[in-house]
Structure formats: structure tokens, C-alpha cells
Design a protein around this motif. Structure first.
Motif, PDB file in Angstrom:
ATOM      1  N   ASP A  80       0.843  -1.206   0.000  1.00 29.19           N
ATOM      2  CA  ASP A  80       0.000   0.000   0.000  1.00 29.19           C
ATOM      3  C   ASP A  80       0.874   1.251   0.000  1.00 29.19           C
ATOM      4  O   ASP A  80       0.600   2.207  -0.708  1.00 29.19           O
ATOM      5  CB  ASP A  80      -0.893   0.055   1.254  1.00 29.19           C
ATOM      6  CG  ASP A  80      -2.150  -0.776   1.153  1.00 29.19           C
ATOM      7  OD1 ASP A  80      -2.392  -1.402   0.106  1.00 29.19           O
ATOM      8  OD2 ASP A  80      -2.907  -0.792   2.158  1.00 29.19           O
ATOM      9  N   PHE A  81       1.934   1.233   0.829  1.00 32.76           N
ATOM     10  CA  PHE A  81       2.808   2.395   0.903  1.00 32.76           C
ATOM     11  C   PHE A  81       3.408   2.713  -0.460  1.00 32.76           C
ATOM     12  O   PHE A  81       3.409   3.870  -0.888  1.00 32.76           O
ATOM     13  CB  PHE A  81       3.923   2.216   1.931  1.00 32.76           C
ATOM     14  CG  PHE A  81       4.910   3.348   1.894  1.00 32.76           C
ATOM     15  CD1 PHE A  81       4.581   4.578   2.437  1.00 32.76           C
ATOM     16  CD2 PHE A  81       6.136   3.205   1.263  1.00 32.76           C
ATOM     17  CE1 PHE A  81       5.468   5.658   2.372  1.00 32.76           C
ATOM     18  CE2 PHE A  81       7.022   4.268   1.187  1.00 32.76           C
ATOM     19  CZ  PHE A  81       6.689   5.488   1.735  1.00 32.76           C
ATOM     20  N   GLU A  82       3.938   1.714  -1.142  1.00 34.62           N
ATOM     21  CA  GLU A  82       4.565   1.951  -2.456  1.00 34.62           C
ATOM     22  C   GLU A  82       3.560   2.526  -3.447  1.00 34.62           C
ATOM     23  O   GLU A  82       3.865   3.465  -4.181  1.00 34.62           O
ATOM     24  CB  GLU A  82       5.194   0.667  -2.999  1.00 34.62           C
ATOM     25  CG  GLU A  82       6.438   0.241  -2.242  1.00 34.62           C
ATOM     26  CD  GLU A  82       7.530   1.301  -2.244  1.00 34.62           C
ATOM     27  OE1 GLU A  82       7.730   1.999  -3.257  1.00 34.62           O
ATOM     28  OE2 GLU A  82       8.202   1.450  -1.198  1.00 34.62           O
ATOM     29  N   TYR A  83       2.360   1.976  -3.465  1.00 34.79           N
ATOM     30  CA  TYR A  83       1.313   2.469  -4.362  1.00 34.79           C
ATOM     31  C   TYR A  83       0.930   3.909  -4.003  1.00 34.79           C
ATOM     32  O   TYR A  83       0.886   4.785  -4.864  1.00 34.79           O
ATOM     33  CB  TYR A  83       0.085   1.549  -4.286  1.00 34.79           C
ATOM     34  CG  TYR A  83      -1.088   2.065  -5.075  1.00 34.79           C
ATOM     35  CD1 TYR A  83      -1.136   1.927  -6.459  1.00 34.79           C
ATOM     36  CD2 TYR A  83      -2.158   2.699  -4.438  1.00 34.79           C
ATOM     37  CE1 TYR A  83      -2.211   2.407  -7.191  1.00 34.79           C
ATOM     38  CE2 TYR A  83      -3.228   3.183  -5.161  1.00 34.79           C
ATOM     39  CZ  TYR A  83      -3.251   3.036  -6.538  1.00 34.79           C
ATOM     40  OH  TYR A  83      -4.309   3.521  -7.244  1.00 34.79           O
ATOM     41  N   GLN A 110       3.118  11.350  -5.136  1.00 33.24           N
ATOM     42  CA  GLN A 110       4.138  12.102  -5.865  1.00 33.24           C
ATOM     43  C   GLN A 110       3.589  12.644  -7.187  1.00 33.24           C
ATOM     44  O   GLN A 110       3.874  13.791  -7.546  1.00 33.24           O
ATOM     45  CB  GLN A 110       5.375  11.224  -6.089  1.00 33.24           C
ATOM     46  CG  GLN A 110       6.129  10.999  -4.796  1.00 33.24           C
ATOM     47  CD  GLN A 110       7.249   9.988  -4.931  1.00 33.24           C
ATOM     48  OE1 GLN A 110       7.193   9.073  -5.746  1.00 33.24           O
ATOM     49  NE2 GLN A 110       8.283  10.160  -4.111  1.00 33.24           N
ATOM     50  N   ILE A 111       2.800  11.860  -7.884  1.00 34.91           N
ATOM     51  CA  ILE A 111       2.167  12.334  -9.118  1.00 34.91           C
ATOM     52  C   ILE A 111       1.204  13.480  -8.792  1.00 34.91           C
ATOM     53  O   ILE A 111       1.204  14.525  -9.470  1.00 34.91           O
ATOM     54  CB  ILE A 111       1.427  11.191  -9.848  1.00 34.91           C
ATOM     55  CG1 ILE A 111       2.415  10.129 -10.333  1.00 34.91           C
ATOM     56  CG2 ILE A 111       0.558  11.717 -10.977  1.00 34.91           C
ATOM     57  CD1 ILE A 111       3.403  10.597 -11.375  1.00 34.91           C
ATOM     58  N   THR A 167      -0.523  15.092   0.770  1.00 34.14           N
ATOM     59  CA  THR A 167      -1.112  13.802   1.094  1.00 34.14           C
ATOM     60  C   THR A 167      -0.673  13.401   2.488  1.00 34.14           C
ATOM     61  O   THR A 167       0.516  13.421   2.808  1.00 34.14           O
ATOM     62  CB  THR A 167      -0.685  12.729   0.076  1.00 34.14           C
ATOM     63  OG1 THR A 167      -1.138  13.117  -1.225  1.00 34.14           O
ATOM     64  CG2 THR A 167      -1.274  11.366   0.422  1.00 34.14           C
ATOM     65  N   ILE A 168      -1.644  13.049   3.319  1.00 30.45           N
ATOM     66  CA  ILE A 168      -1.398  12.607   4.686  1.00 30.45           C
ATOM     67  C   ILE A 168      -1.658  11.108   4.720  1.00 30.45           C
ATOM     68  O   ILE A 168      -2.781  10.659   4.464  1.00 30.45           O
ATOM     69  CB  ILE A 168      -2.338  13.310   5.697  1.00 30.45           C
ATOM     70  CG1 ILE A 168      -2.331  14.829   5.512  1.00 30.45           C
ATOM     71  CG2 ILE A 168      -2.037  12.875   7.122  1.00 30.45           C
ATOM     72  CD1 ILE A 168      -1.032  15.506   5.796  1.00 30.45           C
ATOM     73  N   LEU A 169      -0.624  10.328   5.012  1.00 30.58           N
ATOM     74  CA  LEU A 169      -0.748   8.872   5.069  1.00 30.58           C
ATOM     75  C   LEU A 169      -0.896   8.443   6.523  1.00 30.58           C
ATOM     76  O   LEU A 169      -0.019   8.716   7.340  1.00 30.58           O
ATOM     77  CB  LEU A 169       0.483   8.206   4.452  1.00 30.58           C
ATOM     78  CG  LEU A 169       0.797   8.573   3.005  1.00 30.58           C
ATOM     79  CD1 LEU A 169       2.098   7.921   2.567  1.00 30.58           C
ATOM     80  CD2 LEU A 169      -0.340   8.178   2.080  1.00 30.58           C
TER      81      LEU A 169
END
Length: 153
Positions: free
Chosen positions: A94-97, A103-104, A114-116
Motif C-alpha cells: 500500500d505504501f509503495e502504491y 508524488q504524481i 497527502t497525509i498517510l
């Protein structure tokens, strides 16, 4: 005013989604749960039913609203004047996606952050995809969806 978008398909909303949103609520003045409409995706629930379920789940939350949207998420952020996007992370995959998408999005709309938020361990295995499969096979989804959603499923 700090406005955030929590985008997703919410097909259906899960207790993991609810946990992420509840944890984000104190951080923002207003959170819009954006139910994205994607014509190339086969949804289990109609957009209207998903909207109704999410509204029911968060009916007592004064700073949460629900809207349907089509098109690019960054364009919807601009429309609702959101400067933050909330995303939940369950795993390294999920993190990589989410990192790539963030970034896009940052390139397309630099003023939106974006807040993860990391999923709590007890929710990391729960996904809408798994819940849909249980629903399609007439299984019990009660442990995985908010109680308010059960009447709709």
C-alpha cells in the motif's frame, strides 16, 4: 479553514476506513469523503448506496460530509478547496502504491499535501475487495463493516 479529502470507492466502507477517518477528524476543520466514480470499474454497490451508507455511518460527525465525484482526484480537491488528502496504509505494498500516487498528485497540484495514516494492526487485513468477495458469496461481513452499514448490505 483546513479542508481534507478522504477519497476512495468505499465499495463497501469497512471498519478500517472508519478508523482512519475517525483518527483524521480532529486534525481538520472539514473532511469530505469523496466517493470516486470510475466507469471502468465494476462496483458491487451503486454509487448512491455507497453514499447513503457513508452518510449514515458519519451522520453525527459535524465536520464530515460525503460527495460523489468523477475525474481526477486533484481536480476534485481544487473544486472543494481541499489542501490535504487523507490515505490509509495497511502494508508495504500500500505504501509503495500510495507514495507513487502522492508524488504524481504533488506534481499536478503542489499545494495539496497527502497525509498517510497507518492502519491499526487489527485492521490491516481488512479491505473492501475481501469484504465484497464475502458479500458475493453470502458470507457474514459483520466483523468487517460498521454496524450502521449492515442494514444496507
Amino acid at each position: 479553514m483546513k479542508i481534507a479529502l478522504f477519497p476512495g470507492s468505499f465499495d463497501p466502507i469497512t471498519i478500517a476506513h472508519v478508523d482512519i477517518l475517525k483518527r483524521a477528524m480532529p486534525l481538520f476543520d472539514r473532511i469530505v469523503v469523496g466517493i470516486g466514480l470510475n466507469s471502468s470499474k465494476q462496483n458491487f454497490l451503486s454509487a448512491e448506496k455507497r453514499e447513503e451508507i457513508v452518510k449514515t455511518v458519519f451522520q453525527s460527525a459535524s465536520n464530515v460530509e460525503v460527495q460523489l465525484y468523477e475525474g481526477l482526484t486533484v481536480d476534485f480537491c481544487a473544486k472543494i478547496e481541499a489542501k490535504y488528502m487523507i490515505r490509509g496504509i495497511r502494508s508495504a505494498a500500500d505504501f509503495e502504491y500510495e507514495r507513487a500516487i502522492a508524488q504524481i498528485n504533488q506534481t499536478m497540484m503542489p499545494d495539496v499535501e497527502t497525509i498517510l495514516l497507518l492502519s491499526k494492526p487489527e485492521f490491516s487485513a481488512i479491505s473492501s475487495t475481501i469484504v465484497r468477495d464475502i458479500l458475493r458469496n453470502k458470507g457474514n461481513v459483520a466483523p468487517f463493516v460498521p454496524q450502521e452499514a449492515l442494514a444496507f448490505l
